[in-house]
Motif scaffolding. Sequence first.
Motif, PDB file in Angstrom:
ATOM      1  N   GLU A 210       0.747  -1.228  -0.046  1.00  0.00           N
ATOM      2  CA  GLU A 210       0.017  -0.064  -0.015  1.00  0.00           C
ATOM      3  C   GLU A 210       0.912   1.371  -0.076  1.00  0.00           C
ATOM      4  O   GLU A 210       0.626   2.237  -0.816  1.00  0.00           O
ATOM      5  CB  GLU A 210      -0.916   0.235   1.181  1.00  0.00           C
ATOM      6  CG  GLU A 210      -1.845   1.073   1.197  1.00  0.00           C
ATOM      7  CD  GLU A 210      -3.129   1.241   0.135  1.00  0.00           C
ATOM      8  OE1 GLU A 210      -3.516   2.265   0.020  1.00  0.00           O
ATOM      9  OE2 GLU A 210      -2.997   0.010  -0.387  1.00  0.00           O
ATOM     10  N   ALA A 211       2.004   1.249   0.683  1.00  0.00           N
ATOM     11  CA  ALA A 211       2.766   2.523   0.857  1.00  0.00           C
ATOM     12  C   ALA A 211       3.335   2.723  -0.558  1.00  0.00           C
ATOM     13  O   ALA A 211       3.669   3.750  -0.852  1.00  0.00           O
ATOM     14  CB  ALA A 211       3.767   2.115   1.906  1.00  0.00           C
ATOM     15  N   ALA A 212       4.075   1.638  -1.004  1.00  0.00           N
ATOM     16  CA  ALA A 212       4.788   1.661  -2.406  1.00  0.00           C
ATOM     17  C   ALA A 212       3.577   2.165  -3.305  1.00  0.00           C
ATOM     18  O   ALA A 212       3.905   3.064  -4.318  1.00  0.00           O
ATOM     19  CB  ALA A 212       5.364   0.331  -3.084  1.00  0.00           C
ATOM     20  N   PHE A 213       2.275   1.832  -3.343  1.00  0.00           N
ATOM     21  CA  PHE A 213       1.269   2.181  -4.533  1.00  0.00           C
ATOM     22  C   PHE A 213       1.130   3.837  -4.158  1.00  0.00           C
ATOM     23  O   PHE A 213       1.001   4.525  -5.035  1.00  0.00           O
ATOM     24  CB  PHE A 213       0.128   1.370  -4.113  1.00  0.00           C
ATOM     25  CG  PHE A 213      -0.925   2.064  -4.844  1.00  0.00           C
ATOM     26  CD1 PHE A 213      -1.176   1.803  -6.408  1.00  0.00           C
ATOM     27  CD2 PHE A 213      -2.213   2.756  -4.408  1.00  0.00           C
ATOM     28  CE1 PHE A 213      -2.500   2.066  -7.092  1.00  0.00           C
ATOM     29  CE2 PHE A 213      -3.377   3.184  -5.144  1.00  0.00           C
ATOM     30  CZ  PHE A 213      -3.209   2.953  -6.365  1.00  0.00           C
ATOM     31  N   ARG A 214       0.949   4.069  -2.831  1.00  0.00           N
ATOM     32  CA  ARG A 214       0.914   5.567  -2.665  1.00  0.00           C
ATOM     33  C   ARG A 214       1.775   6.509  -2.970  1.00  0.00           C
ATOM     34  O   ARG A 214       1.772   7.374  -3.612  1.00  0.00           O
ATOM     35  CB  ARG A 214       0.429   5.900  -0.972  1.00  0.00           C
ATOM     36  CG  ARG A 214      -1.123   5.220  -0.536  1.00  0.00           C
ATOM     37  CD  ARG A 214      -1.469   5.539   0.545  1.00  0.00           C
ATOM     38  NE  ARG A 214      -2.655   4.893   1.044  1.00  0.00           N
ATOM     39  CZ  ARG A 214      -3.673   5.423   0.699  1.00  0.00           C
ATOM     40  NH1 ARG A 214      -3.820   6.510  -0.023  1.00  0.00           N
ATOM     41  NH2 ARG A 214      -4.945   5.000   0.888  1.00  0.00           N
ATOM     42  N   ASP A 215       3.205   6.058  -2.632  1.00  0.00           N
ATOM     43  CA  ASP A 215       4.432   6.611  -3.249  1.00  0.00           C
ATOM     44  C   ASP A 215       4.433   6.873  -4.640  1.00  0.00           C
ATOM     45  O   ASP A 215       4.585   7.936  -5.212  1.00  0.00           O
ATOM     46  CB  ASP A 215       5.552   6.133  -2.879  1.00  0.00           C
ATOM     47  CG  ASP A 215       5.709   5.963  -1.086  1.00  0.00           C
ATOM     48  OD1 ASP A 215       5.246   6.725  -0.503  1.00  0.00           O
ATOM     49  OD2 ASP A 215       6.688   5.126  -0.711  1.00  0.00           O
ATOM     50  N   ALA A 216       4.098   5.843  -5.534  1.00  0.00           N
ATOM     51  CA  ALA A 216       4.050   5.946  -6.944  1.00  0.00           C
ATOM     52  C   ALA A 216       3.087   6.815  -7.195  1.00  0.00           C
ATOM     53  O   ALA A 216       3.290   7.474  -8.245  1.00  0.00           O
ATOM     54  CB  ALA A 216       3.519   4.228  -7.367  1.00  0.00           C
ATOM     55  N   GLU A 217       1.941   6.708  -6.577  1.00  0.00           N
ATOM     56  CA  GLU A 217       0.767   7.776  -7.019  1.00  0.00           C
ATOM     57  C   GLU A 217       1.204   9.201  -6.612  1.00  0.00           C
ATOM     58  O   GLU A 217       0.999  10.229  -7.264  1.00  0.00           O
ATOM     59  CB  GLU A 217      -0.427   7.215  -6.167  1.00  0.00           C
ATOM     60  CG  GLU A 217      -1.630   8.343  -6.640  1.00  0.00           C
ATOM     61  CD  GLU A 217      -2.731   7.970  -5.775  1.00  0.00           C
ATOM     62  OE1 GLU A 217      -4.002   8.545  -6.058  1.00  0.00           O
ATOM     63  OE2 GLU A 217      -3.002   7.211  -4.800  1.00  0.00           O
TER      64      GLU A 217
END
Length: 316
Positions: A210-217
């Motif tokens: 989830e953190a990686a997804f939000r960072d990418a976003e």
Amino acid sequence: MDFTGFDITIFVLAVVVIAILFSAIRTVSQGYNYTVERFGRYTKTLTPGLNLILPFIDRIGAKMNMMEQVLDVPTQEVITKDNATVAVDGIAFYQILNAAQAAYQVSNLQNAILTLTMTNIRTVMGSMVLDELLSNRDVINERLLRVVDEAAHPWGIKVTRVEIKDINPPANLVESMARQMMAERNKRAQILEAEGLKQSQVLEAEGRKEAAFRDAEARERSAEAEARATQVVSDAIGKGDIQAINYFVAQKYTEALAKIGSAPNSKIILMPFEASSLIGSLGGIGAIARDVFGDGATTPSRSSARPPVTRVPDQN
């Protein structure tokens, strides 16, 4: 006063009649039934209260207790289905319903019930393994009650309860069972610990995902904003507005200086570069500010400019 022969005869007859009446009257206590035998043969049963029988012909046979009675079953050894020897004792409750059957259908009623109960305890418990024996007392009691009551029914009695009191395995078997129980509990504890660790790792992986997804976003949105800003500056340059490129360069230059100055291990140095480029960039910023806010905005003077002083990280 002299008694004649007639008087003596009347007195004797009265005594005889009274004796006959007393021998004909029988009182039965509450909770008991008496059987009556005439010339050795059962004829009837006397119930609690006042009863009459034929004197010198009838006699009381058996006095039966009709109340519920308790019978202790002594300790005996039982071999289970898995060849484990255990010591078992119990208790039985029964009640006589038919005094005649209880008196004449079986000899020594209590011994018969005791022997029947002990035999069925060995039969029922011998058909079970030790683990079932220790964990299913209700099932054992129910089976014993059904079997013993059915077998004792012709005797005119009702077996109300059969209870197993104690089941005592040998000491070495108890020790083995304790070790087995401890091993089983340790196994369950390890399984629970492994399940908890697995769940923790799954949740941690989901968190990283989830953190990686939000960072990418966030990076995507930042890139979109940067591209939009670049496009605006490009459009301004295309329209001949040179101040826009000055503002863009000054912004990047200022951000670079801020990063240099925020280093924790820094020293004060003088930057050996052309100061007029920064002043020109600041002038571009002032021109843009005048376009936005009006003529009241002021621009920094070229004559007041000094060589920039900033902080850079220590190279040592």
